[in-house]
Motif scaffolding. Structure first.
Motif, PDB file in Angstrom:
ATOM      1  N   GLY A 102       8.612   9.308  -2.554  1.00  0.00           N
ATOM      2  CA  GLY A 102       9.682  10.169  -3.041  1.00  0.00           C
ATOM      3  C   GLY A 102      10.856  10.175  -2.087  1.00  0.00           C
ATOM      4  N   ALA A 103      11.205   8.980  -1.572  1.00  0.00           N
ATOM      5  CA  ALA A 103      12.144   8.886  -0.451  1.00  0.00           C
ATOM      6  C   ALA A 103      13.592   8.695  -0.873  1.00  0.00           C
ATOM      7  N   THR A 104      13.892   8.691  -2.168  1.00  0.00           N
ATOM      8  CA  THR A 104      15.260   8.370  -2.591  1.00  0.00           C
ATOM      9  C   THR A 104      16.141   9.595  -2.795  1.00  0.00           C
ATOM     10  N   SER A 105      15.616  10.778  -2.531  1.00  0.00           N
ATOM     11  CA  SER A 105      16.445  11.980  -2.660  1.00  0.00           C
ATOM     12  C   SER A 105      15.833  13.112  -1.856  1.00  0.00           C
ATOM     13  N   GLY A 106      16.637  14.149  -1.631  1.00  0.00           N
ATOM     14  CA  GLY A 106      16.150  15.404  -1.099  1.00  0.00           C
ATOM     15  C   GLY A 106      15.353  15.306   0.178  1.00  0.00           C
ATOM     16  N   ILE A 107      14.227  16.014   0.186  1.00  0.00           N
ATOM     17  CA  ILE A 107      13.378  16.092   1.365  1.00  0.00           C
ATOM     18  C   ILE A 107      12.891  14.713   1.790  1.00  0.00           C
ATOM     19  N   GLY A 108      12.576  13.871   0.822  1.00  0.00           N
ATOM     20  CA  GLY A 108      12.064  12.544   1.154  1.00  0.00           C
ATOM     21  C   GLY A 108      13.059  11.714   1.933  1.00  0.00           C
ATOM     22  N   THR A 109      14.320  11.717   1.490  1.00  0.00           N
ATOM     23  CA  THR A 109      15.344  10.963   2.208  1.00  0.00           C
ATOM     24  C   THR A 109      15.536  11.501   3.620  1.00  0.00           C
ATOM     25  N   GLU A 110      15.605  12.829   3.737  1.00  0.00           N
ATOM     26  CA  GLU A 110      15.801  13.424   5.060  1.00  0.00           C
ATOM     27  C   GLU A 110      14.606  13.170   5.979  1.00  0.00           C
ATOM     28  N   THR A 111      13.409  13.147   5.414  1.00  0.00           N
ATOM     29  CA  THR A 111      12.224  12.831   6.213  1.00  0.00           C
ATOM     30  C   THR A 111      12.297  11.394   6.716  1.00  0.00           C
ATOM     31  N   ALA A 112      12.660  10.470   5.828  1.00  0.00           N
ATOM     32  CA  ALA A 112      12.769   9.066   6.228  1.00  0.00           C
ATOM     33  C   ALA A 112      13.848   8.879   7.298  1.00  0.00           C
ATOM     34  N   LEU A 113      14.967   9.564   7.136  1.00  0.00           N
ATOM     35  CA  LEU A 113      16.022   9.487   8.152  1.00  0.00           C
ATOM     36  C   LEU A 113      15.524  10.014   9.495  1.00  0.00           C
ATOM     37  N   GLY A 114      14.825  11.145   9.462  1.00  0.00           N
ATOM     38  CA  GLY A 114      14.302  11.710  10.697  1.00  0.00           C
ATOM     39  C   GLY A 114      13.315  10.790  11.389  1.00  0.00           C
ATOM     40  N   LEU A 115      12.479  10.137  10.617  1.00  0.00           N
ATOM     41  CA  LEU A 115      11.503   9.219  11.199  1.00  0.00           C
ATOM     42  C   LEU A 115      12.189   7.967  11.745  1.00  0.00           C
ATOM     43  N   ALA A 116      13.224   7.498  11.056  1.00  0.00           N
ATOM     44  CA  ALA A 116      13.988   6.354  11.575  1.00  0.00           C
ATOM     45  C   ALA A 116      14.654   6.719  12.895  1.00  0.00           C
ATOM     46  N   ARG A 117      15.194   7.923  12.973  1.00  0.00           N
ATOM     47  CA  ARG A 117      15.818   8.362  14.227  1.00  0.00           C
ATOM     48  C   ARG A 117      14.791   8.477  15.349  1.00  0.00           C
ATOM     49  N   ALA A 118      13.539   8.747  14.981  1.00  0.00           N
ATOM     50  CA  ALA A 118      12.472   8.860  15.978  1.00  0.00           C
ATOM     51  C   ALA A 118      11.917   7.493  16.377  1.00  0.00           C
ATOM     52  N   GLY A 119      12.473   6.437  15.808  1.00  0.00           N
ATOM     53  CA  GLY A 119      12.074   5.094  16.205  1.00  0.00           C
ATOM     54  C   GLY A 119      11.061   4.415  15.310  1.00  0.00           C
ATOM     55  N   PHE A 120      10.725   5.016  14.184  1.00  0.00           N
ATOM     56  CA  PHE A 120       9.792   4.389  13.255  1.00  0.00           C
ATOM     57  C   PHE A 120      10.504   3.344  12.399  1.00  0.00           C
ATOM     58  N   ARG A 121       9.797   2.295  12.074  1.00  0.00           N
ATOM     59  CA  ARG A 121      10.164   1.473  10.923  1.00  0.00           C
ATOM     60  C   ARG A 121       9.686   2.245   9.697  1.00  0.00           C
TER      61      ARG A 121
END
Length: 283
Positions: free
Chosen positions: A10-29
């Protein structure tokens, strides 16, 4: 390949997108699962443009359909050698009854069974990365939920709130039952309430239900606030090894009495396995 890999549904909107962004900022692929190919590609591109050096991969699947989850899991296994974090976030609420291609009421299929199915399909990748974490986005709505074993889809008397609350209770029950089975493996399983967030999860509904959501949405919390607890459970060293718990505002709290009922957890686990046509995993 980065040191850590995370998958967010569910990464294309809302909480999912923000979660993915946060994980990318934390260094995750980050692997992003969405239903719409163009939105999934656009979200992956947005993350790469927003976070310098980020790696973001798009995967497309309708998670309410069991064959789609099996296909998705196969694609993920081909792409990744391991998985450090799985965030089960995809979900929706529907204003009228509908059944999936598998003959299951679609709220239960998407909001509960998909969490369980994808987690079990990807256990081999999570084991390869252990210590690893499974993060299940539930809701405080689980507190009013009950499992209607005699009419799970509420076909006889459909209520969007009743079936949604039932599915969110399913998330809490599943997280605890899975945690017991994964004890000692290094894989943790936790559920959370993200808050009441101005996301798009009810945006496809019409009538009074859809209108009501559109009216209250401007007054709700922002998606990045809703992602905070998911990101905390996925990344914080303070929850290393913590499993089988329910979190709200980044703190462990007690779920409802039904959510803590071990017999109910096991009964719903067994029923869900039967719906998925799967065998249990070793404890």
């Amino acid at each position: 390949m980065p040191d850590r890999i995370a998958l967010v549904t569910g990464a294309t909107s809302g909480i999912g997108t923000e979660t993915a962004l946060g994980l990318a900022r934390a260094g995750f692929r980050v692997g992003l699962v969405g239903r719409d190919p163009e939105r999934t590609r656009a979200t992956a591109a947005r993350i790469r443009a927003t976070v310098p050096g980020a790696q973001a991969d798009g995967f497309v699947a309708d998670l309410s359909v069991q064959a789609e989850i099996r296909r998705l899991a196969a694609e993920i296994r081909e792409r990744y050698p391991r998985l450090d974090v799985l965030v089960n976030n995809a979900g929706a609420i529907f204003d009228r009854y509908g059944a999936t291609a598998d003959g299951i009421e679609r709220t239960w299929a998407l909001d509960h069974l998909a969490y369980m199915h994808l987690s079990l399909e990807l256990l081999d990748l999570l084991r390869a990365a252990a210590p690893a974490r499974i993060v299940n986005v539930a809701s405080a709505a689980h507190r009013r939920g009950r499992i209607a074993f005699d009419d799970l889809g509420h076909a006889a008397n459909y209520s969007p709130i009743a079936v949604y609350s039932q599915a969110k209770l399913g998330n809490v029950l599943f997280s605890a039952a899975l945690a017991r089975r994964l004890a000692g493996t290094g894989i943790t399983s936790n559920a959370l309430h993200p808050g009441v967030i101005a996301s798009g999860f009810a945006s496809g509904n019409g009538g009074w239900f859809g209108l009501g959501w559109r009216v209250i949405r401007p007054f709700l919390a922002k998606p990045d606030d809703g992602a905070a607890t998911s990101i905390h459970l996925a990344t914080s060293p303070t929850v290393e090894g913590v499993t089988g718990r329910y979190f709200d505002a980044r703190r462990p709290v007690e779920p409802s009495a039904r959510g803590r009922d071990v017999d109910l957890q096991e009964r719903v686990w067994a029923m869900s396995l039967e719906q998925l046509g799967r065998q249990d995993i070793a404890r």
